[in-house]
Design a protein around this motif. Structure first.
Motif, PDB file in Angstrom:
ATOM      1  N   ARG A   1      -4.610   6.720  -0.607  1.00  0.00           N
ATOM      2  CA  ARG A   1      -4.223   5.420  -0.247  1.00  0.00           C
ATOM      3  C   ARG A   1      -4.291   4.808  -1.683  1.00  0.00           C
ATOM      4  NH1 ARG A   1      -5.869   2.619   4.533  1.00  0.00           N
ATOM      5  NH2 ARG A   1      -7.700   4.376   4.399  1.00  0.00           N
TER       6      ARG A   1
ATOM      7  N   SER B   1      -2.711  -0.673   6.835  1.00  0.00           N
ATOM      8  CA  SER B   1      -2.891  -0.386   5.304  1.00  0.00           C
ATOM      9  C   SER B   1      -4.108  -0.266   4.982  1.00  0.00           C
ATOM     10  CB  SER B   1      -2.181  -1.747   4.483  1.00  0.00           C
ATOM     11  OG  SER B   1      -2.963  -2.938   5.027  1.00  0.00           O
TER      12      SER B   1
ATOM     13  N   PHE C   1       0.617   5.407   0.333  1.00  0.00           N
ATOM     14  CA  PHE C   1      -0.330   6.608   0.823  1.00  0.00           C
ATOM     15  C   PHE C   1       0.723   8.209   0.647  1.00  0.00           C
ATOM     16  CE2 PHE C   1      -2.411   3.918   3.785  1.00  0.00           C
ATOM     17  CZ  PHE C   1      -1.497   2.862   3.733  1.00  0.00           C
TER      18      PHE C   1
ATOM     19  N   TYR D   1       0.912  -1.093   0.107  1.00  0.00           N
ATOM     20  CA  TYR D   1       0.050   0.048  -0.196  1.00  0.00           C
ATOM     21  C   TYR D   1       0.969   1.302  -0.092  1.00  0.00           C
ATOM     22  CZ  TYR D   1      -3.994  -2.729   0.987  1.00  0.00           C
ATOM     23  OH  TYR D   1      -5.103  -3.861   1.037  1.00  0.00           O
TER      24      TYR D   1
ATOM     25  N   THR E   1      -7.126   3.643   8.445  1.00  0.00           N
ATOM     26  CA  THR E   1      -6.424   4.727   8.485  1.00  0.00           C
ATOM     27  C   THR E   1      -5.986   4.991   9.841  1.00  0.00           C
ATOM     28  OG1 THR E   1      -8.042   5.691   6.777  1.00  0.00           O
ATOM     29  CG2 THR E   1      -6.786   7.358   7.938  1.00  0.00           C
TER      30      THR E   1
END
Lengths: 117, 115
Positions: A50, B100, A35, A33, B103
């Motif tokens: 994200r 992931s 961000f 992931y 938040t």
């Protein structure tokens, strides 16, 4: 170990213009992931957007969108119609996939963005 | 709904002293992570607490220790302070360990200056 690189220490742009912040990363993982976080002068870090690596579609959140290039390991943030409130430090961050107990955020060094009235 | 709160906001200590920083997570969150942000740098992960146990640790010496209480609040302790410990210490909370998907909400930080 994963690394995140932001090569633009500072940027400035006129209000209402579009600006793109760059981020590259290094990992051997196939899923992860990414961000973008915003840290205004008040210091409180806020999640902007994200992206999951397995999702080919680029994430968008209102005026914020990303250009995710997995092969190039590039993850740039585009801010459209920039506003004075967008003035902040922007951090790119990475984490491994949801693997119980093994996730943590790795941040880049940040880009200081100034929106000029 | 109060977000993540941290205390104190600023702190000045001298080398060799010990310091305790405090964090209250956002309502409904049970996981707390601590980060150190040196001037001009991005945050660096120190450790993460869940169910009152340290679940992950970054590359920080044992001088850095922590605790999580039954109400999910957390403390960060730093012993034998060094000049290089001067930084903004950020606390982040989330629901569960999957940062992931869930938040992380950050607090305003504690600015520590070691003289």
């Amino acid at each position: 170990a994963q690394t995140v690189t932001q090569s633009q220490p500072e940027m400035s742009v006129q209000e209402a213009e579009t600006v793109t912040l760059s981020c590259t990363y290094d990992t051997s993982e196939s899923n992860y992931y990414l961000f973008w976080y915003k840290q205004p002068p008040s210091r409180q870090m806020i999640l902007v957007i994200r992206q999951e690596a397995y999702k080919q579609q680029n994430a968008t959140e209102n005026r914020f969108s990303v250009n995710f290039q997995k092969a190039a390991k590039s993850f740039s943030l585009k801010i459209s119609d920039s506003q004075l409130g967008d003035t902040a430090m922007y951090f790119c961050a990475f984490t491994r996939p949801p693997n119980f107990g093994n996730e943590k955020l790795t941040f880049g060094t940040g880009t200081r963005l100034t929106i000029i009235p | 709904d109060a977000g993540v709160t941290q205390s104190p906001t600023h702190l000045i200590k001298t080398r060799g002293q010990q310091v305790t920083l405090r964090c209250s997570p956002k309502s409904g969150h049970d996981t707390v992570s601590w980060y150190q942000q040196a001037l001009g740098q991005g945050p660096q992960f120190i450790f993460q607490y869940y169910e009152e146990e340290e679940r992950q640790r970054g590359n920080f010496p044992d001088r850095f220790s922590g605790h999580q209480f039954p109400n999910y609040s957390s403390e960060l302790n730093v012993n034998a302070l060094l000049l290089g410990d001067s930084a903004l210490y950020l606390c982040a909370s989330s629901f569960g360990l999957a940062v992931s998907r869930e938040t992380q909400y950050f607090g305003p930080g504690t600015r520590l200056l070691v003289l």
